[in-house]
Structure formats: structure tokens, C-alpha cells
Design a protein around this motif. Structure first.
Motif, PDB file in Angstrom:
ATOM      1  N   GLY A  77       0.795  -1.223   0.000  1.00  0.00           N
ATOM      2  CA  GLY A  77       0.000   0.000   0.000  1.00  0.00           C
ATOM      3  C   GLY A  77       0.822   1.263   0.000  1.00  0.00           C
ATOM      4  O   GLY A  77       0.316   2.341  -0.337  1.00  0.00           O
ATOM      5  N   GLU A  78       2.105   1.182   0.357  1.00  0.00           N
ATOM      6  CA  GLU A  78       2.977   2.355   0.355  1.00  0.00           C
ATOM      7  C   GLU A  78       3.797   2.459  -0.925  1.00  0.00           C
ATOM      8  O   GLU A  78       4.781   3.192  -0.976  1.00  0.00           O
ATOM      9  CB  GLU A  78       3.888   2.328   1.577  1.00  0.00           C
ATOM     10  N   LEU A  79       3.372   1.760  -1.969  1.00  0.00           N
ATOM     11  CA  LEU A  79       3.999   1.900  -3.281  1.00  0.00           C
ATOM     12  C   LEU A  79       3.279   2.970  -4.088  1.00  0.00           C
ATOM     13  O   LEU A  79       2.056   3.110  -4.009  1.00  0.00           O
ATOM     14  CB  LEU A  79       3.972   0.569  -4.025  1.00  0.00           C
ATOM     15  N   ARG A  80       4.049   3.716  -4.852  1.00  0.00           N
ATOM     16  CA  ARG A  80       3.483   4.800  -5.669  1.00  0.00           C
ATOM     17  C   ARG A  80       2.950   4.228  -6.973  1.00  0.00           C
ATOM     18  O   ARG A  80       3.587   3.406  -7.630  1.00  0.00           O
ATOM     19  CB  ARG A  80       4.559   5.850  -5.950  1.00  0.00           C
ATOM     20  N   PHE A  81       1.752   4.711  -7.334  1.00  0.00           N
ATOM     21  CA  PHE A  81       1.118   4.345  -8.603  1.00  0.00           C
ATOM     22  C   PHE A  81       0.329   5.555  -9.059  1.00  0.00           C
ATOM     23  O   PHE A  81      -0.652   5.929  -8.425  1.00  0.00           O
ATOM     24  CB  PHE A  81       0.210   3.127  -8.423  1.00  0.00           C
ATOM     25  N   THR A 123       0.431   7.272  -3.598  1.00  0.00           N
ATOM     26  CA  THR A 123       0.617   5.874  -3.246  1.00  0.00           C
ATOM     27  C   THR A 123      -0.744   5.178  -3.290  1.00  0.00           C
ATOM     28  O   THR A 123      -1.809   5.813  -3.294  1.00  0.00           O
ATOM     29  CB  THR A 123       1.220   5.725  -1.845  1.00  0.00           C
ATOM     30  N   LEU A 124      -0.705   3.863  -3.306  1.00  0.00           N
ATOM     31  CA  LEU A 124      -1.955   3.102  -3.293  1.00  0.00           C
ATOM     32  C   LEU A 124      -2.765   3.402  -2.042  1.00  0.00           C
ATOM     33  O   LEU A 124      -4.000   3.513  -2.098  1.00  0.00           O
ATOM     34  CB  LEU A 124      -1.637   1.610  -3.388  1.00  0.00           C
ATOM     35  N   ARG A 125      -2.092   3.595  -0.928  1.00  0.00           N
ATOM     36  CA  ARG A 125      -2.793   3.926   0.323  1.00  0.00           C
ATOM     37  C   ARG A 125      -3.406   5.318   0.277  1.00  0.00           C
ATOM     38  O   ARG A 125      -4.563   5.530   0.674  1.00  0.00           O
ATOM     39  CB  ARG A 125      -1.819   3.800   1.498  1.00  0.00           C
ATOM     40  N   GLU A 126      -2.658   6.304  -0.209  1.00  0.00           N
ATOM     41  CA  GLU A 126      -3.178   7.669  -0.286  1.00  0.00           C
ATOM     42  C   GLU A 126      -4.424   7.739  -1.171  1.00  0.00           C
ATOM     43  O   GLU A 126      -5.393   8.436  -0.844  1.00  0.00           O
ATOM     44  CB  GLU A 126      -2.103   8.610  -0.827  1.00  0.00           C
ATOM     45  N   ARG A 127      -4.403   7.001  -2.289  1.00  0.00           N
ATOM     46  CA  ARG A 127      -5.572   7.008  -3.167  1.00  0.00           C
ATOM     47  C   ARG A 127      -6.764   6.357  -2.483  1.00  0.00           C
ATOM     48  O   ARG A 127      -7.898   6.863  -2.571  1.00  0.00           O
ATOM     49  CB  ARG A 127      -5.276   6.299  -4.485  1.00  0.00           C
ATOM     50  N   ALA A 128      -6.556   5.250  -1.815  1.00  0.00           N
ATOM     51  CA  ALA A 128      -7.660   4.588  -1.118  1.00  0.00           C
ATOM     52  C   ALA A 128      -8.260   5.508  -0.057  1.00  0.00           C
ATOM     53  O   ALA A 128      -9.492   5.587   0.092  1.00  0.00           O
ATOM     54  CB  ALA A 128      -7.174   3.279  -0.494  1.00  0.00           C
ATOM     55  N   GLU A 129      -7.409   6.208   0.688  1.00  0.00           N
ATOM     56  CA  GLU A 129      -7.922   7.149   1.688  1.00  0.00           C
ATOM     57  C   GLU A 129      -8.765   8.231   1.041  1.00  0.00           C
ATOM     58  O   GLU A 129      -9.827   8.614   1.563  1.00  0.00           O
ATOM     59  CB  GLU A 129      -6.757   7.783   2.455  1.00  0.00           C
ATOM     60  N   ARG A 130      -8.301   8.741  -0.097  1.00  0.00           N
ATOM     61  CA  ARG A 130      -9.033   9.820  -0.765  1.00  0.00           C
ATOM     62  C   ARG A 130     -10.375   9.324  -1.308  1.00  0.00           C
ATOM     63  O   ARG A 130     -11.414   9.975  -1.122  1.00  0.00           O
ATOM     64  CB  ARG A 130      -8.182  10.384  -1.897  1.00  0.00           C
ATOM     65  N   VAL A 131     -10.376   8.177  -1.967  1.00  0.00           N
ATOM     66  CA  VAL A 131     -11.600   7.682  -2.592  1.00  0.00           C
ATOM     67  C   VAL A 131     -12.624   7.257  -1.543  1.00  0.00           C
ATOM     68  O   VAL A 131     -13.819   7.570  -1.667  1.00  0.00           O
ATOM     69  CB  VAL A 131     -11.271   6.520  -3.547  1.00  0.00           C
ATOM     70  N   PHE A 132     -12.182   6.572  -0.496  1.00  0.00           N
ATOM     71  CA  PHE A 132     -13.115   6.103   0.525  1.00  0.00           C
ATOM     72  C   PHE A 132     -13.450   7.179   1.545  1.00  0.00           C
ATOM     73  O   PHE A 132     -14.410   7.027   2.306  1.00  0.00           O
ATOM     74  CB  PHE A 132     -12.532   4.874   1.235  1.00  0.00           C
ATOM     75  N   SER A 147      -7.777  -4.879  -0.225  1.00  0.00           N
ATOM     76  CA  SER A 147      -6.512  -5.372  -0.765  1.00  0.00           C
ATOM     77  C   SER A 147      -5.642  -4.202  -1.202  1.00  0.00           C
ATOM     78  O   SER A 147      -6.112  -3.258  -1.858  1.00  0.00           O
ATOM     79  CB  SER A 147      -6.778  -6.293  -1.966  1.00  0.00           C
ATOM     80  N   SER A 148      -4.350  -4.278  -0.877  1.00  0.00           N
ATOM     81  CA  SER A 148      -3.413  -3.244  -1.298  1.00  0.00           C
ATOM     82  C   SER A 148      -3.335  -3.135  -2.810  1.00  0.00           C
ATOM     83  O   SER A 148      -2.935  -2.089  -3.339  1.00  0.00           O
ATOM     84  CB  SER A 148      -2.016  -3.550  -0.749  1.00  0.00           C
ATOM     85  N   ARG A 149      -3.701  -4.195  -3.514  1.00  0.00           N
ATOM     86  CA  ARG A 149      -3.598  -4.221  -4.978  1.00  0.00           C
ATOM     87  C   ARG A 149      -4.814  -3.610  -5.666  1.00  0.00           C
ATOM     88  O   ARG A 149      -4.840  -3.473  -6.888  1.00  0.00           O
ATOM     89  CB  ARG A 149      -3.416  -5.656  -5.471  1.00  0.00           C
ATOM     90  N   ALA A 150      -5.837  -3.254  -4.893  1.00  0.00           N
ATOM     91  CA  ALA A 150      -7.062  -2.719  -5.471  1.00  0.00           C
ATOM     92  C   ALA A 150      -6.934  -1.217  -5.719  1.00  0.00           C
ATOM     93  O   ALA A 150      -6.550  -0.465  -4.823  1.00  0.00           O
ATOM     94  CB  ALA A 150      -8.238  -2.996  -4.539  1.00  0.00           C
ATOM     95  N   VAL A 151      -7.256  -0.795  -6.917  1.00  0.00           N
ATOM     96  CA  VAL A 151      -7.250   0.621  -7.285  1.00  0.00           C
ATOM     97  C   VAL A 151      -8.696   0.998  -7.612  1.00  0.00           C
ATOM     98  O   VAL A 151      -9.229   0.610  -8.661  1.00  0.00           O
ATOM     99  CB  VAL A 151      -6.335   0.883  -8.491  1.00  0.00           C
ATOM    100  N   VAL A 152      -9.329   1.724  -6.706  1.00  0.00           N
ATOM    101  CA  VAL A 152     -10.742   2.072  -6.846  1.00  0.00           C
ATOM    102  C   VAL A 152     -10.854   3.449  -7.484  1.00  0.00           C
ATOM    103  O   VAL A 152     -10.234   4.411  -7.023  1.00  0.00           O
ATOM    104  CB  VAL A 152     -11.451   2.043  -5.483  1.00  0.00           C
ATOM    105  N   VAL A 203      -6.688  14.808 -12.957  1.00  0.00           N
ATOM    106  CA  VAL A 203      -8.022  15.278 -13.332  1.00  0.00           C
ATOM    107  C   VAL A 203      -9.006  15.063 -12.185  1.00  0.00           C
ATOM    108  O   VAL A 203      -9.857  15.920 -11.906  1.00  0.00           O
ATOM    109  CB  VAL A 203      -8.485  14.574 -14.615  1.00  0.00           C
ATOM    110  N   ALA A 204      -8.900  13.918 -11.478  1.00  0.00           N
ATOM    111  CA  ALA A 204      -9.824  13.637 -10.372  1.00  0.00           C
ATOM    112  C   ALA A 204      -9.703  14.675  -9.262  1.00  0.00           C
ATOM    113  O   ALA A 204     -10.694  15.025  -8.622  1.00  0.00           O
ATOM    114  CB  ALA A 204      -9.567  12.240  -9.826  1.00  0.00           C
ATOM    115  N   GLN A 205      -8.492  15.175  -9.019  1.00  0.00           N
ATOM    116  CA  GLN A 205      -8.288  16.110  -7.920  1.00  0.00           C
ATOM    117  C   GLN A 205      -8.393  17.577  -8.322  1.00  0.00           C
ATOM    118  O   GLN A 205      -8.769  18.418  -7.508  1.00  0.00           O
ATOM    119  CB  GLN A 205      -6.907  15.860  -7.291  1.00  0.00           C
ATOM    120  N   PHE A 206      -8.076  17.880  -9.587  1.00  0.00           N
ATOM    121  CA  PHE A 206      -7.990  19.296  -9.979  1.00  0.00           C
ATOM    122  C   PHE A 206      -8.836  19.661 -11.193  1.00  0.00           C
ATOM    123  O   PHE A 206      -8.880  20.838 -11.559  1.00  0.00           O
ATOM    124  CB  PHE A 206      -6.530  19.656 -10.279  1.00  0.00           C
TER     125      PHE A 206
END
Length: 406
Positions: A26-30, A34-43, A83-88, A167-170
Motif C-alpha cells: 500500500g505504500e507503493l506509488r502508482f 501511493t496506493l494507500r493515499e488514493r484509497a484514503e481519498r476515494v473512501f 486489498s493493497s492491490r485494489a485501485v478504486v 483530473v480527479a483532484q484538480f
């Protein structure tokens, strides 16, 4: 108590070498996060922590949640296990609040579990292989997105994800730049607080947007082509960068294409890096260069813990773990994987270098643990980051795990 996220590394994520040896997936950048930062933002939820391999329980990085034990999770709090591998991509409605345990599917695949306060947490078998052990008697929430299968998918899907993140953020935000900066194209351009583009630089937006995060700086005589993200306080010192995602506090120069740099890493000299993934605290000696295309234009094969695998990709450069160092003039062949903590000197290392290796070829051996830790402490201090007791313990555990005696 408010709801929270828990990211878990399933069996597949735990095999994402060389990156998974020293950090939860989850602390890998994509893309631009990072995968974790995106999950926090989306959820819209904070991440309480990661469930990951036991040797990662000392994980300790600024701004990142810790690695937890499943048995220590709070019973009186709504938890969304993902899952850390999930990109929502988006969340049509909040999962928490329904009061019912729910299976989360992304792109049709089970990859998460909503556990209300007081309800049983997902069993260990589900956290290990969610697609195989998802129960049939629970309601399901289906979400748009993707499930990443292999570590090189963090490279091949990165440019598209950078563009989507910006685009999602700005939206279509278009910030101004100083006189003398040449901007081409009409895609979004985001200039964070304190970020700077020097006159004489070119920002090419014709293939996608560009985001310079707070305090980032792009020097004159740089050509930066989108989609691209440059992280906080990172310096681009000249050269040609295209379709990149650069994390915080990096120094980058030369030709870099379709590449992710996790953070706190140096490529401060000329040389080509393409279709690559660099972990944290990587330092590339001058003229370090990777090949990302075979002479026969065939698909690239890469070492994995299960054996060498055909990636199906025609272009794939290198994957370098955390704390990898290369000497001046190092040449990396197509699909090279270098394990975390390795110090490589010698013109061309083999396609697979085990973690914590010192040297190259027949004379290569284990990088002495205490010497490695001494160097890591010095390197991190140069970025005003302390090697904490927890991170020191993690690196010790990773050394033993990676060298085959733990």
C-alpha cells in the motif's frame, strides 16, 4: 469511533519483489499518489494501518501508518479491509454505516470486506487469498477500478493513472508559469505552493497533464512531458522526462521515461532510465542506464519468487528495491531486478541480483548488515530523515529474510 481503512497484502502482493521486501504494498506509488493515499481519498477514510508480512512490523515512515497485527485491530470500530492491490476509481456511496458485513468487489473480483463494529473480522484465509475464500452468503458492493496483479503493472499502467489522478483532484485547472517557460498543449497544469519552473524549461501538455507538488523545482533546459507528477521538494535538474511519477525529495536529471521513483532517491546525472520502478533511497551513479527494449522486440522476462516469468511486455526496464546503489557507468539489461539494499559496482550486473548484495558477478557476496545500516543512516540523515529504531529493526529482519536465513 469513526470508520477506518485497513489495507492488507494478500499472497500475491507479498510476492511483489523487490519492493515488498521492505515495505507494505500500500505504500507503493502508482500514479500521482501511493496506493494507500488514493484509497484514503476515494473512501474518505483514514488508513489505520497495513496487514503485511511479519518481517515488516517495524515499518516506520513519516506520514505512513504502521504495519499491524490482525489480532490487535479494534473491535469497536467500523473497518473497511481492502486489498493493497485494489485501485478504486470512485465510491458511489459510503460502505460503512450499513451495519452489515459486506464483500467488496473491484472489476468483479473480491478484494475487500466491510466489518461493522462488533462483527467478526475477515478470516485469515480471506486476507491471504480473497478471490478464493470470499463467502457466498454476504451482500456484495461492486466498485469500478482495477486489480494490479504484478509489480511491473505499477509501471505499465502508471502514465494513465497519473493523468486520471490529476483530473480527479484538480479538474481542468491551468496554473500560470513564469515568463520564459515554454508551455505546449492544453491539458491541466498544476503548480503547487512554492513550486518553481525556471525560464528556459519546456512543459509539454500535449499527451497529458503535469502536476508539480509543493516545493518542487524544474530547472532550465528541462523538457517535462505529461502525464507527469513531480513530488514535494523534488528537483528536476535538466534533461528529458516523459510520463513519470516522482515521489518526494528526489533529484532527477537526464533522460527518464515511463518511470516511477518512489521517493528520496537520486538520479542526479546523465543516463537513461525507462519503463522502470525505483524504490526509496536509491542512488544511481553517473551514466547508469537501463535497456527497456530487447533487440528482437520480444516480450521481456523477469525474475519472480516463483521463477522467471514472461511479462508479455515489449518495453520493460528495471525494478530496483529500496536502498539500492549503483556505481558510475552501470548498465542494466532489459528486465533487470535488483533486490533491496544492494550495492552494485561492475559494468553490467546479472538480470537478477538478490537483496543485500555487495558487488557484481562471481565476486559478489552479502552486504554486511552493520555496514549497510551505517550507510543507510548516513544517507537518510542527508535528507534530514532519522533511521528510527523501528525501521532499523525492519531492515535487519529484511536482511535475514532476503538472505535466506529468516
Amino acid at each position: 469511533m469513526s470508520a477506518a481503512l485497513v489495507l492488507f497484502d494478500d499472497r500475491t502482493a507479498r510476492d511483489w519483489m523487490p519492493l515488498a521486501l521492505t515495505r507494505p504494498a500500500g505504500e507503493l506509488r502508482f500514479g500521482a499518489s501511493t496506493l494507500r493515499e488514493r484509497a484514503e481519498r476515494v473512501f474518505g477514510l483514514p488508513c489505520l494501518g497495513h496487514l503485511a508480512a511479519p518481517h515488516l512490523r517495524g515499518f516506520d515512515e513519516p506520514g505512513a501508518p504502521p504495519v499491524l497485527e490482525r489480532e490487535a485491530l479494534p473491535a469497536d470500530r467500523d473497518l473497511v479491509f481492502l486489498s493493497s492491490r485494489a485501485v478504486v476509481d470512485r465510491l458511489p456511496r459510503a460502505l460503512h454505516g450499513s451495519g452489515r458485513p459486506t464483500i467488496v468487489r473491484v472489476a468483479g473480483e473480491p478484494c475487500g470486506w466491510f466489518a461493522p463494529a462488533g462483527a467478526p473480522r475477515p478470516p485469515a484465509a480471506f486476507l491471504d487469498e480473497p478471490a478464493r475464500h470470499a463467502p457466498d452468503d454476504l451482500p456484495t458492493e461492486s466498485l469500478d477500478g482495477e486489480i494490479l496483479e504484478r509489480p511491473w503493472h505499477l509501471i505499465t499502467g502508471n502514465a494513465k493513472r497519473v493523468a486520471a489522478d490529476i483530473v480527479a483532484q484538480f479538474g481542468d485547472r491551468r496554473d500560470s508559469v513564469a515568463a520564459g517557460v515554454h508551455v505546449l498543449g492544453d491539458a491541466p497544469l498544476v503548480i503547487g505552493e512554492g513550486a518553481e519552473v525556471e525560464p528556459g524549461a519546456v512543459i509539454d501538455l500535449r499527451e497529458g497533464p503535469v502536476w508539480l507538488d509543493a516545493g518542487a523545482r524544474v530547472a532550465a533546459f528541462t523538457r517535462l512531458a505529461g502525464p507527469a507528477y513531480i513530488g514535494p521538494a523534488s528537483l528536476v535538474l535538466g534533461g528529458h522526462l516523459a510520463a513519470v511519477s516522482i515521489g518526494p525529495r528526489c533529484k532527477i536529471r537526464g533522460e527518464v521515461a515511463d518511470t516511477v521513483v518512489l521517493g528520496y532517491s537520486n538520479k542526479a546525472h546523465d543516463g537513461f532510465i525507462g519503463h522502470a520502478y525505483l524504490g526509496c533511497w536509491v542512488n544511481l551513479g553517473a551514466m547508469t542506464t537501463n535497456s527497456d527494449l530487447k533487440n528482437n522486440y520480444g516480450s521481456v522476462r523477469v525474475w519472480t519468487p516463483s521463477g522467471e516469468m514472461d511479462t508479455g511486455e515489449v518495453k520493460l526496464g528495471c525494478l530496483l528495491g529500496d536502498h539500492v546503489k549503483t556505481a558510475i557507468g552501470t548498465f542494466l539489461t532489459t528486465g533487470t531486478l535488483i533486490g533491496a539494499g544492494s550495492n552494485i559496482f561492475g559494468a553490467s550486473p546479472p538480470k537478477y541480483v538478490p537483496p543485500f548484495t555487495w558487488g557484481t558477478g562471481k565476486d559478489a557476496g552479502a552486504y554486511a548488515l552493520e555496514k549497510f545500516l551505517q550507510t543507510a543512516e548516513i544517507v537518510m540523515a542527508r535528507r534530514d530523515v532519522k533511521l528510527t529504531d523501528g525501521q532499523r529493526a525492519l531492515l535487519r529482519a529484511a536482511w535475514h529474510h532476503g538472505r535466506g536465513d529468516g
